[in-house]
Design a protein around this motif. Sequence first.
Motif, mmCIF file in Angstrom:
data_model
loop_
_atom_site.group_PDB
_atom_site.id
_atom_site.type_symbol
_atom_site.label_atom_id
_atom_site.label_comp_id
_atom_site.label_asym_id
_atom_site.label_seq_id
_atom_site.Cartn_x
_atom_site.Cartn_y
_atom_site.Cartn_z
ATOM 1 N N GLU A 208 58.962 67.328 20.905
ATOM 2 C CA GLU A 208 59.840 67.985 19.948
ATOM 3 C C GLU A 208 59.618 69.489 20.010
ATOM 4 O O GLU A 208 58.635 69.966 20.567
ATOM 5 N N GLY A 209 60.529 70.226 19.430
ATOM 6 C CA GLY A 209 60.386 71.669 19.325
ATOM 7 C C GLY A 209 60.862 72.417 20.554
ATOM 8 O O GLY A 209 61.396 71.837 21.509
ATOM 9 N N ASP A 210 60.637 73.727 20.554
ATOM 10 C CA ASP A 210 61.105 74.556 21.649
ATOM 11 C C ASP A 210 60.222 74.446 22.895
ATOM 12 O O ASP A 210 60.614 74.895 23.966
ATOM 13 N N ARG A 211 59.043 73.847 22.791
ATOM 14 C CA ARG A 211 58.158 73.624 23.943
ATOM 15 C C ARG A 211 58.251 72.182 24.444
ATOM 16 O O ARG A 211 57.369 71.709 25.155
ATOM 17 N N LYS A 212 59.316 71.506 24.113
ATOM 18 C CA LYS A 212 59.514 70.100 24.477
ATOM 19 C C LYS A 212 59.380 69.918 25.995
ATOM 20 O O LYS A 212 60.000 70.631 26.767
ATOM 21 N N GLY A 213 58.534 68.956 26.391
ATOM 22 C CA GLY A 213 58.323 68.673 27.809
ATOM 23 C C GLY A 213 57.132 69.391 28.406
ATOM 24 O O GLY A 213 56.751 69.107 29.531
ATOM 25 N N GLU A 214 56.504 70.328 27.667
ATOM 26 C CA GLU A 214 55.321 71.025 28.170
ATOM 27 C C GLU A 214 54.075 70.175 27.941
ATOM 28 O O GLU A 214 54.003 69.402 26.990
ATOM 29 N N LEU A 215 53.093 70.356 28.814
ATOM 30 C CA LEU A 215 51.834 69.631 28.673
ATOM 31 C C LEU A 215 51.142 70.020 27.376
ATOM 32 O O LEU A 215 51.210 71.165 26.935
#
Length: 143
Positions: free
Chosen positions: A86-93
């Motif tokens: 979730e959020g604007d960093r979605k998909g980051e480790l």
Amino acid sequence: MAGIALIGMSVALLEASEPPELRQIDLTVLSEEPDGRCEVRWRDPYAERDREGAYRCDTDRHALLKAPDYDPQTGFGWDSGWVLAEGDRKGELYSLDEYDDTGANIGAYALGLGLVVTYLGLRSAGVRLRLRRRPGGGAPAEG
């Protein structure tokens, strides 16, 4: 009132300190240091593309999952990890070491303290009420 305020504060702290929503994924370990620092590649489940980055691998995983034993053709290893869901960093480790549960710990202590203070406040209010209703504790009888 102080007990109810502490309970309210603890609920706010517990709510604010919830860990982010995560999704577990497979990681291809490109390189690994003995202390657990790794360069990894993963498939971003939200952008449908491959990404690379630094991660702290599990140093205690079985030797067959480490390079080069896991995939002798490429020399890469395997580990599992977490990405933000979730959020604007979605998909980051996301490393579980990043989660700071200080607010949750303080909230848990404040909740316990609030319950004790509320109990003592209600108990003392009940004691005073009983003292007023005690037989013979009122005005003298006229007679």
